[in-house]
Design a protein around this motif. Structure first.
Motif, PDB file in Angstrom:
ATOM      1  N   GLU A 354       0.830  -1.214   0.000  1.00 40.53           N
ATOM      2  CA  GLU A 354       0.000   0.000   0.000  1.00 40.53           C
ATOM      3  C   GLU A 354       0.863   1.263   0.000  1.00 40.53           C
ATOM      4  OE1 GLU A 354      -3.316   2.244   2.844  1.00 40.53           O
ATOM      5  OE2 GLU A 354      -2.682   0.197   3.287  1.00 40.53           O
ATOM      6  N   LEU A 355       1.922   1.266   0.817  1.00 44.23           N
ATOM      7  CA  LEU A 355       2.812   2.421   0.888  1.00 44.23           C
ATOM      8  C   LEU A 355       3.521   2.665  -0.447  1.00 44.23           C
ATOM      9  CD1 LEU A 355       4.502   1.910   4.374  1.00 44.23           C
ATOM     10  CD2 LEU A 355       2.675   3.508   3.789  1.00 44.23           C
ATOM     11  N   VAL A 356       3.998   1.575  -1.053  1.00 45.47           N
ATOM     12  CA  VAL A 356       4.708   1.699  -2.330  1.00 45.47           C
ATOM     13  C   VAL A 356       3.768   2.230  -3.404  1.00 45.47           C
ATOM     14  CG1 VAL A 356       5.813   0.407  -4.193  1.00 45.47           C
ATOM     15  CG2 VAL A 356       6.450  -0.050  -1.819  1.00 45.47           C
ATOM     16  N   GLU A 357       2.568   1.666  -3.480  1.00 45.69           N
ATOM     17  CA  GLU A 357       1.626   2.105  -4.511  1.00 45.69           C
ATOM     18  C   GLU A 357       1.213   3.558  -4.297  1.00 45.69           C
ATOM     19  OE1 GLU A 357      -1.403  -0.921  -4.362  1.00 45.69           O
ATOM     20  OE2 GLU A 357      -0.350  -2.154  -5.873  1.00 45.69           O
ATOM     21  N   LYS A 358       1.104   3.965  -3.035  1.00 46.83           N
ATOM     22  CA  LYS A 358       0.774   5.350  -2.736  1.00 46.83           C
ATOM     23  C   LYS A 358       1.920   6.273  -3.144  1.00 46.83           C
ATOM     24  CE  LYS A 358      -0.945   8.228   1.094  1.00 46.83           C
ATOM     25  NZ  LYS A 358      -1.311   8.241   2.538  1.00 46.83           N
ATOM     26  N   LYS A 359       3.148   5.840  -2.857  1.00 49.11           N
ATOM     27  CA  LYS A 359       4.322   6.624  -3.233  1.00 49.11           C
ATOM     28  C   LYS A 359       4.441   6.728  -4.749  1.00 49.11           C
ATOM     29  CE  LYS A 359       8.371   8.618  -2.536  1.00 49.11           C
ATOM     30  NZ  LYS A 359       8.530   9.920  -1.856  1.00 49.11           N
ATOM     31  N   VAL A 360       4.176   5.635  -5.442  1.00 50.51           N
ATOM     32  CA  VAL A 360       4.231   5.630  -6.904  1.00 50.51           C
ATOM     33  C   VAL A 360       3.210   6.612  -7.476  1.00 50.51           C
ATOM     34  CG1 VAL A 360       3.686   4.233  -8.943  1.00 50.51           C
ATOM     35  CG2 VAL A 360       5.211   3.324  -7.183  1.00 50.51           C
ATOM     36  N   ALA A 361       2.014   6.634  -6.900  1.00 52.30           N
ATOM     37  CA  ALA A 361       0.986   7.563  -7.369  1.00 52.30           C
ATOM     38  C   ALA A 361       1.455   9.009  -7.218  1.00 52.30           C
ATOM     39  CB  ALA A 361      -0.316   7.330  -6.606  1.00 52.30           C
ATOM     40  N   VAL A 362       2.128   9.305  -6.102  1.00 55.20           N
ATOM     41  CA  VAL A 362       2.656  10.657  -5.878  1.00 55.20           C
ATOM     42  C   VAL A 362       3.732  10.987  -6.919  1.00 55.20           C
ATOM     43  CG1 VAL A 362       4.015  12.083  -4.288  1.00 55.20           C
ATOM     44  CG2 VAL A 362       2.132  10.692  -3.417  1.00 55.20           C
ATOM     45  N   LEU A 363       4.630  10.039  -7.167  1.00 58.18           N
ATOM     46  CA  LEU A 363       5.699  10.258  -8.133  1.00 58.18           C
ATOM     47  C   LEU A 363       5.154  10.464  -9.539  1.00 58.18           C
ATOM     48  CD1 LEU A 363       8.269   7.565  -6.901  1.00 58.18           C
ATOM     49  CD2 LEU A 363       8.475  10.039  -6.643  1.00 58.18           C
ATOM     50  N   GLU A 364       4.158   9.657  -9.910  1.00 59.37           N
ATOM     51  CA  GLU A 364       3.570   9.784 -11.245  1.00 59.37           C
ATOM     52  C   GLU A 364       2.830  11.101 -11.403  1.00 59.37           C
ATOM     53  OE1 GLU A 364       1.228   6.256 -11.624  1.00 59.37           O
ATOM     54  OE2 GLU A 364       2.939   5.018 -12.275  1.00 59.37           O
ATOM     55  N   LYS A 365       2.126  11.525 -10.350  1.00 64.68           N
ATOM     56  CA  LYS A 365       1.402  12.796 -10.409  1.00 64.68           C
ATOM     57  C   LYS A 365       2.380  13.966 -10.491  1.00 64.68           C
ATOM     58  CE  LYS A 365      -2.267  15.372  -8.040  1.00 64.68           C
ATOM     59  NZ  LYS A 365      -3.142  15.422  -6.850  1.00 64.68           N
ATOM     60  N   ALA A 366       3.467  13.861  -9.732  1.00 65.65           N
ATOM     61  CA  ALA A 366       4.483  14.913  -9.763  1.00 65.65           C
ATOM     62  C   ALA A 366       5.123  15.005 -11.139  1.00 65.65           C
ATOM     63  CB  ALA A 366       5.545  14.645  -8.703  1.00 65.65           C
ATOM     64  N   ASP A 367       5.379  13.843 -11.730  1.00 66.21           N
ATOM     65  CA  ASP A 367       5.991  13.817 -13.054  1.00 66.21           C
ATOM     66  C   ASP A 367       5.058  14.422 -14.098  1.00 66.21           C
ATOM     67  OD1 ASP A 367       8.158  12.934 -14.837  1.00 66.21           O
ATOM     68  OD2 ASP A 367       6.646  11.587 -15.647  1.00 66.21           O
ATOM     69  N   ALA A 368       3.762  14.109 -13.977  1.00 61.95           N
ATOM     70  CA  ALA A 368       2.787  14.614 -14.942  1.00 61.95           C
ATOM     71  C   ALA A 368       2.594  16.120 -14.829  1.00 61.95           C
ATOM     72  CB  ALA A 368       1.447  13.896 -14.758  1.00 61.95           C
ATOM     73  N   SER A 369       2.729  16.665 -13.604  1.00 56.54           N
ATOM     74  CA  SER A 369       2.461  18.090 -13.389  1.00 56.54           C
ATOM     75  C   SER A 369       3.734  18.921 -13.250  1.00 56.54           C
ATOM     76  CB  SER A 369       1.621  18.268 -12.121  1.00 56.54           C
ATOM     77  OG  SER A 369       2.336  17.816 -10.988  1.00 56.54           O
ATOM     78  N   ASN A 370       4.918  18.231 -13.377  1.00 53.48           N
ATOM     79  CA  ASN A 370       6.209  18.908 -13.216  1.00 53.48           C
ATOM     80  C   ASN A 370       6.346  19.576 -11.844  1.00 53.48           C
ATOM     81  OD1 ASN A 370       7.288  18.319 -15.801  1.00 53.48           O
ATOM     82  ND2 ASN A 370       5.958  19.874 -16.689  1.00 53.48           N
ATOM     83  N   THR A 371       5.701  18.976 -10.841  1.00 56.97           N
ATOM     84  CA  THR A 371       5.809  19.459  -9.468  1.00 56.97           C
ATOM     85  C   THR A 371       6.816  18.584  -8.719  1.00 56.97           C
ATOM     86  OG1 THR A 371       3.491  20.103  -9.492  1.00 56.97           O
ATOM     87  CG2 THR A 371       4.536  19.920  -7.336  1.00 56.97           C
ATOM     88  N   PRO A 372       7.711  19.159  -7.934  1.00 55.13           N
ATOM     89  CA  PRO A 372       8.665  18.335  -7.183  1.00 55.13           C
ATOM     90  C   PRO A 372       7.951  17.282  -6.349  1.00 55.13           C
ATOM     91  CG  PRO A 372       9.269  20.652  -7.035  1.00 55.13           C
ATOM     92  CD  PRO A 372       7.916  20.608  -7.697  1.00 55.13           C
ATOM     93  N   ALA A 373       8.440  16.051  -6.422  1.00 58.58           N
ATOM     94  CA  ALA A 373       7.802  14.946  -5.699  1.00 58.58           C
ATOM     95  C   ALA A 373       7.787  15.195  -4.196  1.00 58.58           C
ATOM     96  CB  ALA A 373       8.523  13.635  -6.012  1.00 58.58           C
ATOM     97  N   GLU A 374       8.829  15.866  -3.690  1.00 55.67           N
ATOM     98  CA  GLU A 374       8.900  16.121  -2.249  1.00 55.67           C
ATOM     99  C   GLU A 374       7.727  17.004  -1.799  1.00 55.67           C
ATOM    100  OE1 GLU A 374      11.307  16.533  -4.370  1.00 55.67           O
ATOM    101  OE2 GLU A 374      12.870  15.088  -3.776  1.00 55.67           O
ATOM    102  N   GLU A 375       7.379  17.987  -2.645  1.00 56.39           N
ATOM    103  CA  GLU A 375       6.269  18.880  -2.304  1.00 56.39           C
ATOM    104  C   GLU A 375       4.956  18.121  -2.271  1.00 56.39           C
ATOM    105  OE1 GLU A 375       4.046  22.647  -4.425  1.00 56.39           O
ATOM    106  OE2 GLU A 375       6.243  22.548  -4.514  1.00 56.39           O
ATOM    107  N   MET A 376       4.746  17.254  -3.262  1.00 53.36           N
ATOM    108  CA  MET A 376       3.515  16.466  -3.287  1.00 53.36           C
ATOM    109  C   MET A 376       3.472  15.475  -2.131  1.00 53.36           C
ATOM    110  SD  MET A 376       2.125  15.681  -7.031  1.00 53.36           S
ATOM    111  CE  MET A 376       1.403  17.023  -7.973  1.00 53.36           C
ATOM    112  N   ALA A 377       4.639  14.928  -1.786  1.00 49.17           N
ATOM    113  CA  ALA A 377       4.685  13.966  -0.687  1.00 49.17           C
ATOM    114  C   ALA A 377       4.275  14.616   0.626  1.00 49.17           C
ATOM    115  CB  ALA A 377       6.080  13.367  -0.571  1.00 49.17           C
ATOM    116  N   ARG A 378       4.646  15.898   0.789  1.00 45.64           N
ATOM    117  CA  ARG A 378       4.241  16.610   2.007  1.00 45.64           C
ATOM    118  C   ARG A 378       2.731  16.793   2.048  1.00 45.64           C
ATOM    119  NH1 ARG A 378       9.040  19.564   1.029  1.00 45.64           N
ATOM    120  NH2 ARG A 378       7.904  21.174  -0.124  1.00 45.64           N
ATOM    121  N   GLU A 379       2.151  17.005   0.858  1.00 43.33           N
ATOM    122  CA  GLU A 379       0.713  17.220   0.793  1.00 43.33           C
ATOM    123  C   GLU A 379      -0.068  15.920   0.993  1.00 43.33           C
ATOM    124  OE1 GLU A 379      -0.055  19.009  -2.949  1.00 43.33           O
ATOM    125  OE2 GLU A 379       1.107  20.811  -2.519  1.00 43.33           O
ATOM    126  N   ALA A 380       0.565  14.798   0.651  1.00 40.19           N
ATOM    127  CA  ALA A 380      -0.110  13.499   0.770  1.00 40.19           C
ATOM    128  C   ALA A 380       0.777  12.569   1.581  1.00 40.19           C
ATOM    129  CB  ALA A 380      -0.400  12.917  -0.590  1.00 40.19           C
TER     130      ALA A 380
END
Length: 386
Positions: A354-380
């Protein structure tokens, strides 16, 4: 978490770039992973199914043997039904090469010096040009030309290189430059030396491999030594791990070699300890289960699974998610190198997945929106309530 450090840098050899279908080979292109089918090519259904399994494992290019006219006829259907470029493996018979090019092969594996007269070579080169095919010159220690064996007395690196350059000159004399070269041997020392020598005297892209490496385990070790040595030195633009195993196994090992050297990243890279009496959970069983459960993930990320606190926190500093075995039936979970929360041993596998899949979703969303993954990880935040 995957940032390069000076001691991890590999300076890749500068080579010209060609294309195998849509896959660039050489230049600044990533090292591509190849395999070869072992089904009868005339059995198009079985061959297509095997290629699709290799595609799921992450293959970039697949080679298919075309020993007869029935095989080149089946090749047209195979090419239509798969998503990766196909290399037609041709030996001696120039008509098979022409038929394969017409059937949609992206590349022809052929030694131009072995297919007969200059006129036949011209016909093959014309077919390759007409159908946008590249060529792989495939030199092998087990099938060197007679004049080279007489000259050198036995297969050796110098003979392999001389053979490769002779074949290359034939293509260049026909104004054909879309080719790569391999100089394979089953002897690791010979293969590595030949590739190193060839890399020094030409700028053609190189397909690297240790031919006939052996069984899944022994062949993996042998290939890792040879290919790892070359890739670490910056030599190699495309590669195949030759195993007496299913093609998808070759692909998985190839990816593991590239990931170990930081040359390509795909899926979850698991760093795990060998386990010992200190372990707080069964590391071997856990890692085997996680490899299966996380095999579908393509997004690159790192996961450390360490049985105790001796090395666990240190490894967690270097990975996206880390798990360290603890006492009283609870284990520590790290996020980006920092302690995040503990989890009970009972639902450990499901929780990590569950943790890995959640992290992957954050990374993919960050990649799609060109937002730093660290920033998205803080939000989620990946933390859960225990």
């Amino acid at each position: 978490m995957s940032s390069y450090r000076p001691y991890q840098h590999i300076e890749r050899r500068k080579s010209r770039q060609i294309h195998v279908g849509s896959v660039p080979v050489g230049g600044d292109a990533p090292v591509s992973v190849q395999t070869m089918t072992n089904t009868l090519t005339t059995d198009a259904e079985a061959t297509i199914a095997q290629i699709r399994r290799a595609e799921l494992a992450g293959v970039d290019i697949v080679r298919v043997s075309c020993p007869d006219e029935e095989s080149t006829k089946a090749l047209a259907e195979i090419v239509r039904e798969v998503n990766v470029p196909i290399v037609a493996d041709i030996h001696f018979h120039y008509k098979r090469a022409i038929e394969a090019a017409q059937a949609g092969a992206a590349c022809l594996r052929i030694n131009p010096g072995n297919i007969g007269s200059a006129e036949r070579v011209r016909e093959v080169v014309k077919a390759a040009k007409d159908h946008n095919c590249s060529i792989r010159i495939g030199v092998n220690a087990g099938s060197l030309e007679k004049h080279l064996l007489e000259k050198y007395g036995e297969p050796n690196p110098e003979a392999l290189v001389e053979s490769a350059l002779e074949h290359a000159k034939i293509l260049e004399d026909h104004d054909f430059h879309e080719f790569k070269i391999s100089v394979k041997a089953s002897d690791v020392f010979m293969a590595v030396a030949a590739y190193q020598q060839l890399a020094d005297v030409c700028d053609h892209p190189l397909h690297i491999g240790i031919t006939e490496a052996g069984s899944k385990r022994a062949g993996t070790v042998k290939s890792s030594i040879g290919l790892g040595n070359l890739l670490w030195a910056g030599v190699g633009d495309t590669m195949r791990v030759s195993l007496s195993a299913e093609p998808e196994e070759e692909v998985l090992v190839g990816w593991d070699i590239l990931k170990s050297l930081g040359l390509r990243h795909r899926g979850v890279k698991i760093i795990s300890c060998p386990s010992c009496a200190r372990q707080g959970f069964n590391v071997i069983e856990t890692v085997q289960t996680l490899e299966d459960r996380l095999a579908h993930i393509k997004t690159p990320m790192t996961l450390s699974i360490i049985g105790c606190v001796v090395n666990g926190p240190g490894e967690a500093l270097m990975t996206d998610i880390g798990v360290t075995g603890g006492g009283s039936g609870r284990h520590m979970v790290y996020s980006a190198g920092k302690q995040d929360h503990t989890m009970p041993a009972g639902d450990m596998i499901e929780h990590i997945v569950e943790l890995v899949e959640k992290k992957v979703a954050v990374l993919e969303k960050a990649d799609a929106s060109n937002t730093p993954a660290e920033e998205m990880a803080r939000e989620a935040s990946m933390s859960t309530t225990d």
